[in-house]
Design a protein around this motif. Structure first.
Motif, PDB file in Angstrom:
ATOM      1  N   THR A  56       9.767  -8.475  -5.867  1.00 39.74           N
ATOM      2  CA  THR A  56      10.501  -7.434  -5.155  1.00 39.74           C
ATOM      3  C   THR A  56       9.673  -6.154  -5.157  1.00 39.74           C
ATOM      4  OG1 THR A  56      12.466  -8.387  -6.125  1.00 39.74           O
ATOM      5  CG2 THR A  56      12.753  -6.303  -5.030  1.00 39.74           C
ATOM      6  N   VAL A  57       9.523  -5.551  -3.981  1.00 40.43           N
ATOM      7  CA  VAL A  57       8.771  -4.290  -3.887  1.00 40.43           C
ATOM      8  C   VAL A  57       9.784  -3.165  -3.681  1.00 40.43           C
ATOM      9  CG1 VAL A  57       6.923  -3.053  -2.699  1.00 40.43           C
ATOM     10  CG2 VAL A  57       6.877  -5.561  -2.781  1.00 40.43           C
ATOM     11  N   LYS A  58       9.737  -2.167  -4.599  1.00 44.76           N
ATOM     12  CA  LYS A  58      10.689  -1.052  -4.505  1.00 44.76           C
ATOM     13  C   LYS A  58       9.951   0.280  -4.488  1.00 44.76           C
ATOM     14  CE  LYS A  58      14.529  -3.259  -6.883  1.00 44.76           C
ATOM     15  NZ  LYS A  58      15.302  -3.341  -8.108  1.00 44.76           N
ATOM     16  N   LEU A  59      10.587   1.261  -3.863  1.00 45.79           N
ATOM     17  CA  LEU A  59      10.079   2.634  -3.911  1.00 45.79           C
ATOM     18  C   LEU A  59      11.257   3.518  -4.297  1.00 45.79           C
ATOM     19  CD1 LEU A  59       7.596   4.468  -3.380  1.00 45.79           C
ATOM     20  CD2 LEU A  59       8.503   4.825  -1.086  1.00 45.79           C
ATOM     21  N   GLU A  60      11.105   4.240  -5.402  1.00 42.78           N
ATOM     22  CA  GLU A  60      12.172   5.096  -5.946  1.00 42.78           C
ATOM     23  C   GLU A  60      13.488   4.347  -6.028  1.00 42.78           C
ATOM     24  OE1 GLU A  60      11.940   8.426  -3.323  1.00 42.78           O
ATOM     25  OE2 GLU A  60      10.103   9.150  -4.234  1.00 42.78           O
ATOM     26  N   GLY A  61      13.409   3.120  -6.522  1.00 43.88           N
ATOM     27  CA  GLY A  61      14.612   2.319  -6.754  1.00 43.88           C
ATOM     28  C   GLY A  61      15.147   1.611  -5.522  1.00 43.88           C
ATOM     29  N   LYS A  62      14.585   1.916  -4.343  1.00 43.22           N
ATOM     30  CA  LYS A  62      15.081   1.311  -3.094  1.00 43.22           C
ATOM     31  C   LYS A  62      14.182   0.152  -2.679  1.00 43.22           C
ATOM     32  CE  LYS A  62      16.342   2.749   1.388  1.00 43.22           C
ATOM     33  NZ  LYS A  62      15.767   3.514   2.418  1.00 43.22           N
ATOM     34  N   LYS A  63      14.820  -0.990  -2.399  1.00 39.24           N
ATOM     35  CA  LYS A  63      14.011  -2.168  -2.054  1.00 39.24           C
ATOM     36  C   LYS A  63      13.323  -2.014  -0.700  1.00 39.24           C
ATOM     37  CE  LYS A  63      15.352  -6.617  -0.991  1.00 39.24           C
ATOM     38  NZ  LYS A  63      16.175  -7.778  -1.214  1.00 39.24           N
ATOM     39  N   LEU A  64      12.001  -2.228  -0.703  1.00 41.23           N
ATOM     40  CA  LEU A  64      11.259  -2.187   0.563  1.00 41.23           C
ATOM     41  C   LEU A  64      11.150  -3.584   1.165  1.00 41.23           C
ATOM     42  CD1 LEU A  64       8.279   0.172  -0.397  1.00 41.23           C
ATOM     43  CD2 LEU A  64      10.366   0.775   0.808  1.00 41.23           C
ATOM     44  N   THR A  65      10.840  -4.545   0.309  1.00 39.14           N
ATOM     45  CA  THR A  65      10.708  -5.926   0.780  1.00 39.14           C
ATOM     46  C   THR A  65      10.736  -6.859  -0.423  1.00 39.14           C
ATOM     47  OG1 THR A  65       9.379  -7.416   2.153  1.00 39.14           O
ATOM     48  CG2 THR A  65       8.168  -5.991   0.701  1.00 39.14           C
ATOM     49  N   GLN A 102       0.810  -1.221   0.000  1.00 39.68           N
ATOM     50  CA  GLN A 102       0.000   0.000   0.000  1.00 39.68           C
ATOM     51  C   GLN A 102       0.843   1.271   0.000  1.00 39.68           C
ATOM     52  OE1 GLN A 102      -2.402   0.959   3.284  1.00 39.68           O
ATOM     53  NE2 GLN A 102      -1.173  -0.100   4.822  1.00 39.68           N
ATOM     54  N   GLN A 103       2.166   1.111  -0.176  1.00 38.25           N
ATOM     55  CA  GLN A 103       3.047   2.282  -0.257  1.00 38.25           C
ATOM     56  C   GLN A 103       2.808   2.966  -1.604  1.00 38.25           C
ATOM     57  OE1 GLN A 103       5.522   2.543   2.341  1.00 38.25           O
ATOM     58  NE2 GLN A 103       5.902   4.609   1.599  1.00 38.25           N
ATOM     59  N   GLN A 104       2.302   4.204  -1.595  1.00 38.10           N
ATOM     60  CA  GLN A 104       1.967   4.875  -2.860  1.00 38.10           C
ATOM     61  C   GLN A 104       3.229   5.132  -3.694  1.00 38.10           C
ATOM     62  OE1 GLN A 104      -1.523   5.333  -3.703  1.00 38.10           O
ATOM     63  NE2 GLN A 104      -1.154   3.766  -2.171  1.00 38.10           N
ATOM     64  N   GLY A 105       3.131   4.772  -4.984  1.00 44.27           N
ATOM     65  CA  GLY A 105       4.283   4.929  -5.883  1.00 44.27           C
ATOM     66  C   GLY A 105       5.182   3.713  -5.895  1.00 44.27           C
ATOM     67  N   ALA A 106       4.846   2.677  -5.125  1.00 42.06           N
ATOM     68  CA  ALA A 106       5.705   1.482  -5.071  1.00 42.06           C
ATOM     69  C   ALA A 106       5.634   0.727  -6.401  1.00 42.06           C
ATOM     70  CB  ALA A 106       5.273   0.573  -3.927  1.00 42.06           C
ATOM     71  N   PHE A 107       6.676  -0.043  -6.659  1.00 41.88           N
ATOM     72  CA  PHE A 107       6.756  -0.825  -7.893  1.00 41.88           C
ATOM     73  C   PHE A 107       7.064  -2.272  -7.513  1.00 41.88           C
ATOM     74  CE2 PHE A 107       9.061  -2.750 -11.384  1.00 41.88           C
ATOM     75  CZ  PHE A 107       8.263  -2.416 -12.474  1.00 41.88           C
TER      76      PHE A 107
END
Ligand code: SF4
Length: 581
Positions: free
Chosen positions: A268-277, A254-259
């Motif tokens: 792989t879940v990333k936000l602005e290129g940084k891995k979240l999980t 649910q992180q907005q903008g996540a990929f």
């Protein structure tokens, strides 16, 4: 000759022939399953059901070498090879026999062909050299080779566990038995009804489809229905055969903008290129995306291939869509579903059970809560009224009156339910409101009902139903009526009880909500708490009221969807709603 070599099958794939065969040609791998149990073969071939088990995984591991395939061309039977030749993973078909197969290994020596089939276990100590399903499967391969012009008098079973080759002669008796089973299989696959489950069979605990077949549960419910008519004796309670496998869980993003992308066998879940999980694909039962979350094309493709649903929610938590792979193969179930939905008496029969089950569960939740609050008042007017509505729902002969009873029960129930919540959470209406919710309690209830509908949507779809056509909720554009039907009995058990926990245990506070123009919504942190409570509830064990074994709620939802399918196809007489005491 129709022969070609094939490349490797990924180890997570179902065995060749499960759910993807041409209707006219029977895959010999499926014939093995049918010989083991007619219901198993029919579930796999006709209904396209598949579930991995330890046995099937070990089987795929044993096949990893042959599945690689050496891609050598197999010569025509009228131009046999001058030297003995071995070809792996050879696909062949025989329209005359109506059979098709992928041979693990084909040994050619002049005009003589010998199929070799790999088995994971040890060679059994039997005069025939192997059990009938394996011998029949091998013999069917021999018949295919014969129709393709080869001489084929025997085949070989290679048992990896004992590294032994066992020769199986294709004598007249085995050929006759193979053709007899193939003919019986075609008849069973053409029948709308599944072959009955085996009774108390030692085969069932090892069967990969035991959680789909529900043999003891179906036998018990059929026998109890028969007893209602004949006044017979009580029946043995089911063994707990539901597999412990499939520990996969939903992945919520649910992180907005996540990929969300795919990297090897992981998401792989990333936000602005940084891995979240990240998570292994194997461990993900479904992926739930809230609002502006992106998913890569390779991830979508892999999730669809694995049959892992992608659930799309709005930022506010409305379930907008569910993306899945190809439609379930069990068209016979969907035909029956449409027939039942078009038959008012049949629909009402199932809807009565669902509504009565829901009201019973509402009453149980209130009784437990009021007992704590008021030190036990079994004659509380709300409990008496709910008992009355439940009994009338069980016997009503009108769909309209069932709807009315459900509405009156809901009003009585929520009048007490909101009183169990802290005053700050429940607004002025002190009852249900939605679209949009105007107080925190209703915001939480709406979100939990949405999550519950999503679970049931996935469950009914995975069984082979059309989620949009229900028996209680009538069809309406865009409404997943059947998922809503099945959700009814679980609303008090899962969503309402999670709501009470969240507010009364202090997991939600006024800071967990936003208020805009009269509408109340959860904050990101608040939504995370609700999702966590929902998942906790689904992971909670409960004693099954009919079958008597312990089972987690998540599995109960799936079992209820399967029992509904049994009731719709007429295998059991009534749909047994899930209720607690
Ligand atoms: S669980 Fe038993 S009855 Fe059901 S398909 Fe498997 S072997 Fe057959």
């Amino acid at each position: 000759m129709a022969a070609e070599t094939e490349s490797a099958v990924p180890s997570s794939d179902p065995p060749v022939g499960a759910g993807d065969a041409q209707p006219d040609l029977l895959p010999v791998r499926m014939l093995n399953e049918f010989a083991y149990c007619p219901r198993l073969g029919t579930l796999m071939w006709a209904d396209g059901e598949w579930a991995p088990s330890l046995d099937t995984r070990q089987g795929l591991f044993t096949h990893r070498r042959v599945d690689k395939g050496d891609r050598r061309a197999v010569p025509e039977s009228d131009a046999p090879p001058e030297e003995p030749l071995h070809a792996r993973s050879v696909s062949l078909s025989a329209p005359g026999e109506g059979l098709t197969a992928k041979l693990d290994l084909l040994e050619l020596d002049g005009p003589v062909a010998t199929p070799v089939d790999y088995k994971k276990g040890k060679a059994p100590d039997l005069p025939e050299g192997a059990y009938e399903p394996e011998r029949v499967q091998l013999c069917a391969q021999g018949l295919i080779l014969r129709e393709n012009g080869y001489r084929c008098d025997e085949g070989v079973l290679y048992f990896a566990g004992s590294r032994r080759r066992v020769s199986i002669p294709f004598d007249d008796a085995l050929v006759e038995r193979t053709r007899e089973l193939a003919a019986a299989f075609r008849l069973a696959a053409a029948n709308d009804r599944l072959p009955p489950p085996l009774k108390d069979s030692p085969k069932c605990p090892r069967c990969s489809l035991v959680g789909i077949c529900l043999p003891d549960e179906t036998n018990l419910l059929s026998a109890e229905a028969a007893d209602e008519h004949t006044g017979g004796a009580l029946h043995r309670k089911p063994r707990k055969l539901l597999p412990a496998l499939s520990e996969a869980l939903p992945l919520y993003v649910q992180q907005q903008g996540a990929f969300v992308g795919k990297s090897g066998d992981r998401l792989t879940v990333k936000l602005e290129g940084k891995k979240l999980t990240d998570a292994r694909l194997l461990d993900v039962s479904q992926i739930c995306l809230f609002g502006n979350v992106m998913l890569s094309a390779p991830a979508i493709s892999e999730l669809a291939r694995r049959g892992t649903p992608i659930c799309h929610f709005s930022y506010g938590g409305w379930l907008n869509a569910i993306t899945t792979g190809l439609a379930h193969k069990n068209i016979a179930l969907r035909i029956r579903q449409f027939e039942v939905a078009a038959d008012p008496a049949a629909s009402l029969g199932i809807a009565r059970g669902i509504v009565a089950g829901k009201v019973r569960n509402q009453r149980t939740l209130l009784r437990r809560q009021l007992k704590e609050r008021d030190k036990g008042d079994r004659n509380h007017p709300a409990l008496t009224a709910l008992d009355d509505y439940r009994q009338r729902a069980e016997h009503t002969t009108e769909a309209g009156s069932l709807l009315g009873l459900e509405g009156m029960a809901a009003k009585t129930y929520f009048a007490e339910f909101f009183g169990l919540l802290p005053p700050w959470s429940r607004g002025d209406t002190n009852g249900r409101n939605r679209r949009p919710p105007t107080d925190p309690a209703n915001a939480v209830l709406s979100f939990l009902y949405s999550l519950l509908t999503k679970e049931l949507h996935v469950a009914v779809q995975s069984v082979g139903f059309d989620p949009m056509l229900g028996v209680f909720h009538r069809p309406r554009y865009g409404r997943p009526s059947l998922a809503l039907d099945l959700a009814e009995e679980f609303r008090p058990l899962v969503a309402d009880s999670a709501t009470l926990m969240l507010f009364n245990n202090g997991e939600l506070s006024e800071e967990s909500f936003l208020s805009r123009a009269g509408a109340v919504a959860l904050t990101d942190a608040g939504r995370r708490s609700v999702i966590a409570a929902f998942e906790r509830r689904l992971a909670q064990e409960v004693t099954h009221p009919i079958f008597g074994y312990r089972i987690v709620y998540r599995r109960v939802l799936e079992v209820q969807a399967r029992l509904l399918a049994r009731a719709v196809t007429g295998e059991i007489e009534h749909y047994p709603a899930f209720t607690t005491r």
